[in-house]
Each structure stands twice: as structure tokens, then as C-alpha cells.
Motif scaffolding. Structure first.
Motif: not given
Length: 151
Positions: A116-145
């Protein structure tokens, strides 16, 4: 752009001054929302979030000496990039992110398979990124991988 950093703080010290605050805020957002089981460090010459060998001894199949990568943040020539392997490997997560993005940012989504490329750094959607980060645990990532790897 690649930096020869030995730590995350060293990486941040090397990036252009006009990007430091955005990278620090992105790092803070990720750190505050990242599920347990991941670690932060330098991975592929970027800020990396990965499953350490202590949790997943097999490591990354391309180079088992490396921990299992999950997410990276990089200051590139024309953008700040977030690389998220979960989006690449889990179609439902990708669909969720693509549908949520316009609710958080006026700018069109600029995205590759996991980048995901952010060319306008003043428009990075931090709240959305924070929510994205919560969506997959390490165990879920291992299983998906492992599921994707075995295909």
C-alpha cells in the motif's frame, strides 16, 4: 530507497526529515494495535513485523534463517509503503481493506499485491491501518501462511 539500518531507531534516523513524523506515527499505530506473538525489527532493510523463530521455528520458507515476515514499513523514493502479507494471502482481508479505504481517505487507493503506497504522507489513514493490524493474529498468520504454502 534502501537503508543500512541495524535497528528501527537507526532506520528512522536515516530517512528524510519530512517523513520522520509520519513513520514514527505509523510505527506507534502498528505497535499499539499489533496482536501478541509478532516482533518488531529490521527485516529486508525495512521496519519489519514478523513471527520470531521462538514462536515459529521453521522460519520463512525462502530462507529459514529469517523469521516469518508479516508486515513491513518503508520510506521509498516517492512514497511511504506498508507491506502487509495478510492482505496478499487472505482475500477476505483484502476485500475488507479495499472497501474500508474510501471511508478513511479521499485519495484513490494505490496498491500492489501486498504493498500500500502513500504518496501524500499527510493523508495516511492511521486509524484504518490500526484496525487492519488487529485483523490477524500471529497464529492466524501462521495458519494462513502454511495453507497458502502447501498449495
Amino acid at each position: 530507497m534502501q537503508y543500512e539500518a541495524t535497528s528501527v531507531d537507526d532506520y528512522i534516523d536515516q530517512i528524510p526529515a519530512d517523513r520522520k513524523d509520519a513513520i514514527k506515527k505509523l510505527r506507534k499505530t502498528i505497535s499499539e494495535n499489533l496482536p501478541k506473538g509478532f516482533e518488531e525489527g529490521i527485516n529486508y532493510k525495512m521496519i519489519g513485523y514478523y513471527v520470531p523463530h521462538s514462536k515459529y521455528p521453521d522460519g520463512y520458507h525462502c530462507d529459514p534463517k529469517l523469521p516469518l515476515p508479516f508486515m513491513n514499513v518503508a520510506s521509498q523514493k516517492n512514497s511511504i509503503n506498508l507491506y502487509h502479507s495478510g492482505i496478499y494471502a487472505d482475500n477476505k482481508l483484502l476485500e475488507w481493506f479495499v472497501s474500508e479505504y474510501p471511508k478513511h481517505c479521499k485519495r484513490k487507493l494505490d496498491m500492489g499485491k501486498s504493498c500500500i503506497r502513500f504518496k501524500k504522507i499527510d493523508e495516511i489513514p492511521y486509524e484504518l491501518i490500526g484496525e487492519l493490524v488487529t485483523k490477524m493474529t500471529a497464529d492466524q498468520w501462521i495458519a494462513t501462511y502454511e495453507k497458502v504454502l502447501k498449495k
